[in-house]
Design an enzyme around this catalytic site. Structure first.
Site, PDB file in Angstrom:
ATOM      1  CB  THR A 186     -35.140  15.652   6.771  1.00 33.70           C
ATOM      2  OG1 THR A 186     -34.088  15.980   5.855  1.00 33.70           O
ATOM      3  CG2 THR A 186     -35.387  14.156   6.747  1.00 33.70           C
ATOM      4  CD  GLU A 333     -31.626  12.286   8.103  1.00 33.99           C
ATOM      5  OE1 GLU A 333     -32.314  12.055   7.107  1.00 33.99           O
ATOM      6  OE2 GLU A 333     -30.822  13.262   8.160  1.00 33.99           O
ATOM      7  CE  LYS A 443     -26.479  20.217   2.442  1.00 26.70           C
ATOM      8  NZ  LYS A 443     -25.569  19.773   3.526  1.00 26.70           N
ATOM      9  CD1 TRP A 448     -31.186  19.637   2.837  1.00 27.36           C
ATOM     10  CD2 TRP A 448     -30.074  18.398   1.370  1.00 27.36           C
ATOM     11  NE1 TRP A 448     -30.004  19.264   3.423  1.00 27.36           N
ATOM     12  CE2 TRP A 448     -29.304  18.492   2.548  1.00 27.36           C
ATOM     13  CE3 TRP A 448     -29.561  17.640   0.311  1.00 27.36           C
ATOM     14  CZ2 TRP A 448     -28.066  17.887   2.684  1.00 27.36           C
ATOM     15  CZ3 TRP A 448     -28.334  17.041   0.448  1.00 27.36           C
ATOM     16  CH2 TRP A 448     -27.603  17.176   1.625  1.00 27.36           C
TER      17      TRP A 448
END
Length: 544
Positions: A186, A333, A443, A448
């Site tokens: 991520t 997550e 975003k 991101w």
């Protein structure tokens, strides 16, 4: 008094929650799985091909604990890898195909990938960095039923040829259900990408939790084996939100579109009468504005929007077109499912304009999810629809940390709750609404961007004295970066000069192309807080 433990018969089977158990319960094994206009087969065929794939990978040296990476468009092959790789006891690394070259090298090396299965379209990306990859032993080409590309990469074989040549006899082993099954990275905050990982137990429980959330309530929709499913969330992104696992257990017809091309997606939608999809707002916006949309009947399409807030205008537009559209919430997550904006029974007869209020909320916690908004000390806040706090969660499928990053892992799990980094409120009916972000990440289109990283780059221009970057609302992308710049005294700057300067950072792989702001304002001063920090909240307020 201690709890009373069960007595386990010595011969009793412990039944570990392994992904292989999901393939043992397919409701419609003769149902079809379709890949573009290139491949159609049944679940029986898919299950056989997973065994052949496992044998092919073993022949290439993959064993329990090895890491197999995939760079592919959304396909039946990806679905096979979702099952075969972890069921062998290996780890599946789903690589984000949109990473910059620098990020690609870091994630491959950090994950310690042993083999990369790469679609021909992405071979040039690997070819450019192959000498920087420290653990990769072999590459496998995915030619996509076409001729192999010209490349200097040396391939150990082609996916279809390797599968075709392999034996279909393979017995899936038992092992600890807490074994790592998947990982991915991520990005979006400062620093390097962070690896999140999930066990077999977590993915199985997420599958059951998702199925329960989709089928258990008298809400605006149900998702079941009668649906025709086409994912519009990349399969590298949180397992396409875990939906392929659930749809496989259900035995629903699955349509995989490969590369996202609006006209082809809509053709597949029409030809196969797709009834359920999920995506970020940008993808739906792209589809609704494609040339053939005006000739497409969207009625009966169930659509979950996540990855970014569902704008009320888009929700209204979708509902008027007959799309049963609503929000869901999660993050990398969290595997990702946390909440769904399901209507309660007394809301089902409300006018659409009133339903939109709830369909666009972040939603109600799904079965198995504990969710709170808390103050800075970690104390739960009231569900009054106005008291905001950080959203923290617990569920059996949340990542237990970041790969080889104990400091960030402890930050994530401070006081035993996973900290989302989002700020939200919960109303009297239990609906969560995300209102802001603790960290100033941007975003855009479901991806991101780090505002601090963009500031760092712009600040290196010789004509820049101060800079602040914030995310501003955008109807198409959800958010886009906007830069406020104070020029150095005596310097004259233009928007085009700054964008050209940032273009060099795109070329060297430091940031993606969409990191270049379209909106750049030159100002005399940037709002500051009382302690001299840039006041991004005030900047956003000024920009509306």
């Amino acid at each position: 008094m201690l709890v009373r433990m069960i007595q386990k018969t010595p011969s009793a089977y412990g039944y570990p929650l392994l992904i292989k158990q999901l393939l043992a319960t397919i409701y419609e094994p003769d149902q079809e799985i379709v890949y573009r206009d290139k491949m159609t087969y049944t679940y029986k065929d898919m299950e056989k091909r997973t065994r052949k794939l496992a044998n092919a990978l073993e022949g290439l040296g993959i064993t329990q604990g090895s890491t197999v990476a995939v760079m592919d468009w959304d396909s039946h092959r990806y679905l096979e890898c979702f099952f075969a790789v972890p069921m062998m006891g290996a780890v599946l690394h789903t690589i984000n195909i949109r990473l910059s070259p620098e990020q690609l090298v870091y994630t491959v090396n950090h994950a310690e990938d042993d083999i990369i299965l790469v679609h021909k379209d992405f071979a040039p990306l690997l070819e450019a960095v192959k000498d920087q990859l420290t653990t990769v032993k072999k590459f496998v080409l995915i030619a996509d039923y076409e001729d192999a590309p010209a490349t200097s990469l040396e391939f150990a074989g082609e996916y279809e040829e390797l599968v075709e040549a392999a034996s279909e006899e393979y017995e899936w082993p038992d092992f600890d259900e807490n074994a790592m099954a998947t990982m991915f990275y991520t990005t979006g905050t400062t620093g390097l990408p962070k690896g999140v990982y999930f066990s077999h137990r977590q993915l199985v429980l997420h599958t059951f939790g998702l199925m329960s959330a989709a089928n258990s309530f008298r809400a605006q929709l149900k998702i079941d084996a009668g649906d025709v499913y086409m994912p519009l969330t990349p399969m590298f992104h949180v397992h396409a939100w875990g939906m392929p696992y659930s749809m496989t257990v259900m035995g629903a017809k699955q349509i995989y579109p490969g590369r996202y091309e609006p006209e082809l997606i809509l053709k597949l939608y029409r030809d196969y009468k797709v009834s359920f999809s999920h995506c970020v707002p940008t993808i739906l916006h792209m589809l609704l504005n494609s040339p053939s949309a005006k000739d497409t009947d969207f009625s009966g399409w169930k659509m979950i929007i996540g990855g970014a807030a569902l704008p009320k205008g888009m929700c209204i537009e979708g509902l008027k077109l007959g799309i049963n559209i609503y929000s869901a919430y999660g993050m990398s997550e969290t595997c990702p499912l946390l909440t769904q904006a399901l209507l309660k029974p007394n809301m089902l007869d409300l006018p659409l304009e009133e339903q939109v209020v709830y369909r666009t909320k972040t939603g109600l916690p799904c079965p198995g999810v504990q969710l709170r908004v808390v103050d800075p000390a970690g104390n739960p806040l009231p569900h009054d629809g106005k008291t905001a706090g950080e959203v923290v969660v617990r569920a059996p499928w949340l990542t237990q940390g970041y790969l080889n990053n104990p400091e960030k892992s402890e930050e994530l799990w401070e006081k035993g709750w996973l900290h989302t980094g989002d700020v939200g409120i919960i109303d009297e009916l239990g609906y969560l609404q995300i209102t802001d972000r603790i960290k100033d990440v941007i975003k855009t289109g479901g991806e991101w961007l780090s505002s601090l990283e963009l500031e760092s780059i712009i600040s290196q221009h010789k004509g820049v004295s101060e800079v602040a970057v914030v995310g501003v609302k955008d109807d198409k992308w959800g958010e886009r970066p906007m830069a406020l710049i104070v020029p150095r005294e005596g310097q004259e700057l233009s928007k085009e000069e700054v964008q050209t300067f940032m273009g060099a950072w795109v070329e060297n792989g430091a940031i993606p192309k969409y990191g270049i702001p379209e909106s750049i304002l030159f100002v005399d001063e940037i709002p500051k807080t009382s302690v001299g920090k840039i006041d991004k909240k005030e900047i956003r307020a000024q920009q509306g």
